[in-house]
Structure formats: C-alpha cells, structure tokens
Scaffold this motif. Structure first.
Motif, PDB file in Angstrom:
ATOM      1  N   UNK A 222       0.845  -1.191   0.000  1.00  0.00           N
ATOM      2  CA  UNK A 222       0.000   0.000   0.000  1.00  0.00           C
ATOM      3  C   UNK A 222       0.886   1.248   0.000  1.00  0.00           C
ATOM      4  N   UNK A 223       0.742   2.092  -1.042  1.00  0.00           N
ATOM      5  CA  UNK A 223       1.465   3.357  -1.129  1.00  0.00           C
ATOM      6  C   UNK A 223       0.677   4.409  -0.347  1.00  0.00           C
ATOM      7  N   UNK A 224       0.844   4.432   0.964  1.00  0.00           N
ATOM      8  CA  UNK A 224       0.021   5.280   1.826  1.00  0.00           C
ATOM      9  C   UNK A 224       0.443   6.741   1.709  1.00  0.00           C
ATOM     10  N   UNK A 225      -0.539   7.618   1.562  1.00  0.00           N
ATOM     11  CA  UNK A 225      -0.280   9.043   1.371  1.00  0.00           C
ATOM     12  C   UNK A 225      -0.265   9.760   2.725  1.00  0.00           C
ATOM     13  N   UNK A 226       0.923  10.207   3.135  1.00  0.00           N
ATOM     14  CA  UNK A 226       1.105  10.892   4.416  1.00  0.00           C
ATOM     15  C   UNK A 226       1.189  12.403   4.192  1.00  0.00           C
ATOM     16  N   UNK A 227       0.257  12.984   3.473  1.00  0.00           N
ATOM     17  CA  UNK A 227       0.331  14.405   3.151  1.00  0.00           C
ATOM     18  C   UNK A 227      -1.065  14.951   2.880  1.00  0.00           C
ATOM     19  N   UNK A 228      -1.140  16.238   2.588  1.00  0.00           N
ATOM     20  CA  UNK A 228      -2.408  16.930   2.338  1.00  0.00           C
ATOM     21  C   UNK A 228      -3.381  16.801   3.506  1.00  0.00           C
ATOM     22  N   UNK A 229      -2.860  16.744   4.726  1.00  0.00           N
ATOM     23  CA  UNK A 229      -3.698  16.668   5.899  1.00  0.00           C
ATOM     24  C   UNK A 229      -4.147  15.273   6.264  1.00  0.00           C
ATOM     25  N   UNK A 230      -3.735  14.263   5.503  1.00  0.00           N
ATOM     26  CA  UNK A 230      -4.145  12.879   5.765  1.00  0.00           C
ATOM     27  C   UNK A 230      -3.074  12.095   6.509  1.00  0.00           C
ATOM     28  N   UNK A 231      -1.983  12.724   6.864  1.00  0.00           N
ATOM     29  CA  UNK A 231      -0.903  12.041   7.561  1.00  0.00           C
ATOM     30  C   UNK A 231       0.284  12.966   7.681  1.00  0.00           C
ATOM     31  N   UNK A 232       1.354  12.474   8.276  1.00  0.00           N
ATOM     32  CA  UNK A 232       2.536  13.303   8.522  1.00  0.00           C
ATOM     33  C   UNK A 232       3.779  12.427   8.434  1.00  0.00           C
ATOM     34  N   UNK A 233       4.665  12.760   7.507  1.00  0.00           N
ATOM     35  CA  UNK A 233       5.911  12.017   7.343  1.00  0.00           C
ATOM     36  C   UNK A 233       7.080  12.728   8.019  1.00  0.00           C
ATOM     37  N   UNK A 234       6.793  13.758   8.803  1.00  0.00           N
ATOM     38  CA  UNK A 234       7.853  14.515   9.458  1.00  0.00           C
ATOM     39  C   UNK A 234       8.401  13.853  10.703  1.00  0.00           C
ATOM     40  N   UNK A 235       7.804  12.747  11.121  1.00  0.00           N
ATOM     41  CA  UNK A 235       8.308  11.953  12.232  1.00  0.00           C
ATOM     42  C   UNK A 235       7.892  10.516  11.973  1.00  0.00           C
ATOM     43  N   UNK A 260       7.895  18.053  -3.366  1.00  0.00           N
ATOM     44  CA  UNK A 260       8.025  19.486  -3.579  1.00  0.00           C
ATOM     45  C   UNK A 260       6.803  20.134  -2.928  1.00  0.00           C
ATOM     46  N   UNK A 261       6.943  21.261  -2.211  1.00  0.00           N
ATOM     47  CA  UNK A 261       5.769  21.895  -1.603  1.00  0.00           C
ATOM     48  C   UNK A 261       4.663  22.211  -2.596  1.00  0.00           C
ATOM     49  N   UNK A 262       5.033  22.411  -3.877  1.00  0.00           N
ATOM     50  CA  UNK A 262       4.023  22.710  -4.894  1.00  0.00           C
ATOM     51  C   UNK A 262       3.152  21.507  -5.222  1.00  0.00           C
ATOM     52  N   UNK A 263       3.573  20.318  -4.819  1.00  0.00           N
ATOM     53  CA  UNK A 263       2.831  19.107  -5.162  1.00  0.00           C
ATOM     54  C   UNK A 263       1.754  18.750  -4.143  1.00  0.00           C
ATOM     55  N   UNK A 264       1.645  19.505  -3.058  1.00  0.00           N
ATOM     56  CA  UNK A 264       0.633  19.224  -2.051  1.00  0.00           C
ATOM     57  C   UNK A 264       1.106  19.655  -0.679  1.00  0.00           C
ATOM     58  N   UNK A 265       0.174  19.870   0.217  1.00  0.00           N
ATOM     59  CA  UNK A 265       0.500  20.287   1.574  1.00  0.00           C
ATOM     60  C   UNK A 265       1.187  19.161   2.333  1.00  0.00           C
ATOM     61  N   UNK A 266       1.991  19.532   3.312  1.00  0.00           N
ATOM     62  CA  UNK A 266       2.636  18.531   4.156  1.00  0.00           C
ATOM     63  C   UNK A 266       4.007  18.104   3.688  1.00  0.00           C
ATOM     64  N   UNK A 267       4.664  18.933   2.859  1.00  0.00           N
ATOM     65  CA  UNK A 267       6.007  18.596   2.387  1.00  0.00           C
ATOM     66  C   UNK A 267       6.988  18.508   3.561  1.00  0.00           C
ATOM     67  N   UNK A 268       7.856  17.504   3.525  1.00  0.00           N
ATOM     68  CA  UNK A 268       8.911  17.320   4.518  1.00  0.00           C
ATOM     69  C   UNK A 268      10.246  17.444   3.800  1.00  0.00           C
ATOM     70  N   UNK A 269      11.113  18.285   4.300  1.00  0.00           N
ATOM     71  CA  UNK A 269      12.425  18.456   3.676  1.00  0.00           C
ATOM     72  C   UNK A 269      13.174  17.146   3.588  1.00  0.00           C
TER      73      UNK A 269
END
Length: 442
Positions: A222-235, A260-269
């Motif tokens: 499962x390619x789980x999406x941790x971005x756009x408010x549905x998750x957080x990959x920062x930890x 890239x931040x332009x690709x959706x909210x929740x970008x992690x460096x």
C-alpha cells in the motif's frame, strides 16, 4: 579518482524506493526525461506512471488528457523500457483525484467489460509490470475485488497490484471501541481488524476488510499518502501508529510523501525525511531482514526543487548529480537501498489485530487532530493527480447512530452479540447479515 558508485541491494530486496511521474512536459513542451534516475545510480526500484482515466466513452481511455498512444508519449514509453531493462519495475496508476474511473468499473458485467477492455489493452501495449489502484472516490469493496481478481487472472502471479490509500485509512478510529478481531492462524502475524472502522478517508470501503480477505493477499503493498492533511511524514509517529495500532505489517506499508511543496500540503524536507527513513528502517529490522516497506514520492518532474534547503542538501550529499530530482532520489537511495549489517531481532510493537497496540486512543486523537485541521485548510487547494481534493469519508457509527435498519441490528443481537459489535460487523460487511454473523461467530 572518481568516487566509487554506491552499491545497492537487488531491486527485489530491502525497502522500496518509488517515484510517481505524471507531468511529462513543461509548459513550453520540453519533455521531462526519466533517464537521470538511471544515470545517477539513484537506487530507484519502482516507477509509477500517472494517471490513467476511464472516461464516459469506454474507448476513450486517457493518460492524463491524451490517449496513451499519442505521439507526445513516445519518448516516455521508450524510456520506461530502458528503466525496465535496468531492473526497475514500471506500473501504471489508475484513478487519482479525478473521479469516475472506479464508478465506471462498478456496474454490471457488460459495463465492467466495456471499460476494462481498453485498460487491459494499454497494460499489454506498454508492457506495464503492474497497476496502482488510487481510489479517491466512494467505491464498494466488491468493485475493487472484482478488478483485482480480473487483473490477477489476466496477467498472472508476477503482475504487481498496489493501492494508494491516504494514511488515515490504515488507522483505527479511536472514537469507536474495538470489536473482537477475527482469529488468525498461530503461524501468521496479526493483521488489521476488519470489524473496526478506520479514521475517515477517501475510498469508501475498508482497507482492513480487504486485507483480511483472500484478495488482500493479491495486493503487493500500500502506497500510503502521508500528506495533504491525511498524515505526517515529518516523524515516525504516524507510520508507527499504522503498524502498532492498526496491526499492519510494515513490509506492506510504504511511506508516501510529496517531493516538492508545490505538489501538495505537508512537504517534509529531504534531510528530515532521510532521518525518518533511517529511523524506520532501523526500527523494523529482524536480523538481516528489512521490514520497513519503503518510500514513495509524488512526483518526479520537480522533485527536490521546491526549497533552497532541499536543493542544498541534495548537492551536499550528491555533489556530482546532474539533475536535482535524481539527486533527491539518490539521497533516499543511500538510506534505504544500501546493505546493512545484521542486527538482533527486535521486539515488535504491532497491535493484536486492530486494538490500539502501543498507542492509546487519546494519543491517536492528539496525533490526528492537527492533521484534520490542516486538511480542512487545504481542502480547496488543487493537488497533483495523487493529491486529495475530496473529503468523503467512511461512515463511523455509535450505539445510537447506525445506517442499518434496526431489525437488521436486532437479528445479530438476538444471536447473543452486543449491539456495538453487531453494528461494526455490519459496517465491515456492507450490511451482509450472514457474513457479519460469520465474522462474529469466528
């Protein structure tokens, strides 16, 4: 003397390193080549071409806005063959934020066949190694299992079938008391509880129920999406909650991020992301066996170019890279794809089939609330094809609030089960009383 190239694990070993590609040309028509993923020795294991759409005319299947056979894609298909020749698996992605593909596959047999035929033809014509099912519209589980069944029958056991849920789809809803899990064989690991509703997500069906079914075994990961408010990959917190509280096997869950931040909210460096990946890989290891599922990035063309910090870190770690996007992948490749020394077996935190494992219900609430607020702030923002623009969610019920007729609930209660478990079983089986009773008796 030139630096010695990084030596990676074979493509079918270790954590996966996956990139989605959807934007193939610049506004002026310049093609965004995929070949730097090879020439930079990035460590890429899988490439997913997005997004395939089934349109109202069954014969009018498109890759984004054009037929896959359009001359604009000729270089793309040539390059995917080069990637495959180097061992990279190339998949297509069906669905995404543009709705309708799964609705069109949900009709009677004649309708399903009409829409499935061009999809089948595209897979054959472009020699795809698999298909990623990105379901971002309300869809029944029976629609998904019929499609999985047909793909497996037509393309055989080596064909890769993956799915792309948002991360909340894999975490049990803490507002609902856990129902008793179905029993598992002593030799098999505990899995997600099909009787426990997940947090709200986009697909309409239960991924835990799919995973517990015979067809769940046909899903590679499962390619789980941790971005756009549905998750957080920062930890590591969200990923660990999926494994610990949701009961998921970490080998079957890939950490999905925006590149890239332009690709959706929740970008992690990328520097922080590499730290998270390093921690997760160390956390989920057993001797020589890697158990961390890996990372996927959305999407290729502007990867790593959204912030000065990302670009500087890429060039610091991979100074000789020609393309920043390939350098971003290489940074993660050096974390995920290198061979590590064996370690002692580690104690698993996995929950027992859908309880809250190492996380309490309150911890999950506190983890999820900020993301729900972020998701609401960004819900009208236009995202990439794998990004989210829909707030549809699964139905959660309490003792006093259920969509099932009272007599249906009462028929299960009369068998000796408590009302809450009866409602959870009906939710998990789409109201099928016989199947719900079977779950409860098991």
């Amino acid at each position: 003397m030139p630096p010695t190239p990084t030596s990676y694990l074979p493509h079918d070993q270790g954590p996966r390193l996956i990139i989605y590609a959807q934007t193939f040309h610049s506004p002026t028509g310049e093609y965004h080549s995929l070949l730097p993923l090879l020439t930079s020795n990035s460590g890429l294991t899988h490439l997913i071409i997005a997004a395939i759409h089934l349109n109202s005319d069954p014969s009018a299947l498109t890759l984004n806005d054009h037929p896959p056979s359009d001359p604009r894609f000729s270089t793309l298909w040539t390059e995917t063959q080069w990637l495959q020749g180097a061992g990279v698996k190339v998949l297509g992605m069906l669905g995404g934020a543009a709705k309708g593909s799964y609705e069109r596959l949900s009709g009677p047999t004649s309708q399903f066949e009409a829409y499935y035929a061009p999809l089948h033809a595209m897979i054959l014509a472009h020699k795809l190694d698999g298909l990623d099912l990105d379901v971002e519209e309300e869809t029944s589980l029976s629609t998904i299992t019929r499609l999985i069944s047909r793909l497996r029958t037509d393309f055989g056991p080596s064909f890769i079938i993956t799915m792309a849920p948002v991360a909340t789809a894999l975490i049990p809803d803490p507002r609902v008391q856990p129902a008793a899990p179905r029993p598992t064989l002593a030799s098999s690991p505990p899995g997600p509880n099909p009787l426990h509703p997940s947090l709200p997500h986009l697909s309409g069906f239960s991924y835990a129920e799919l995973e517990a079914s015979a067809w769940g075994k046909e899903v590679a990961w499962y390619n789980a999406q941790f971005y756009c408010g549905w998750g957080d990959a920062g930890s590591t917190q969200w990923y660990e909650a999926i494994v610990s509280s949701g009961g998921w096997d970490p080998q079957r869950v890939v950490l999905g991020v925006v590149t890239n931040p332009a690709n959706g909210a929740g970008h992690v460096g990328v520097e922080k992301l590499a730290e998270v990946c390093r921690a997760l890989r160390a956390r989920y290891r057993d001797g020589e066996e890697d158990r961390f599922g890996g990372v996927m990035g959305w999407e290729w063309f502007n990867t790593g170019m959204g912030t000065d910090e990302d670009m500087c870190h890429v060039l610091d770690i991979v100074p000789d890279v020609d393309v920043v996007a390939a350098g971003w992948v290489s940074v993660l490749g050096r974390v995920l794809r290198n061979r590590l020394p064996p370690v002692a077996a580690q104690q698993s935190k996995s929950g027992a089939g859908g309880g809250f494992g190492g996380y309490t219900a309150e911890q999950i609430r506190q983890m999820v609330l900020p993301k729900q607020q972020e998701q609401q702030r960004n819900i009208t923002q236009t995202q990439g094809g794998n990004g989210q623009t829909d707030t549809s969610s699964t139905t959660t019920t309490t003792d006093r609030d259920t969509k099932w007729p009272e007599e249906t609930v009462a028929s299960l209660v009369s068998l000796g089960f408590d009302r809450r478990s009866a409602i959870a079983a009906l939710d998990a089986t789409d109201g099928n009383v016989d199947l719900a009773a079977g779950f409860l008796f098991d």
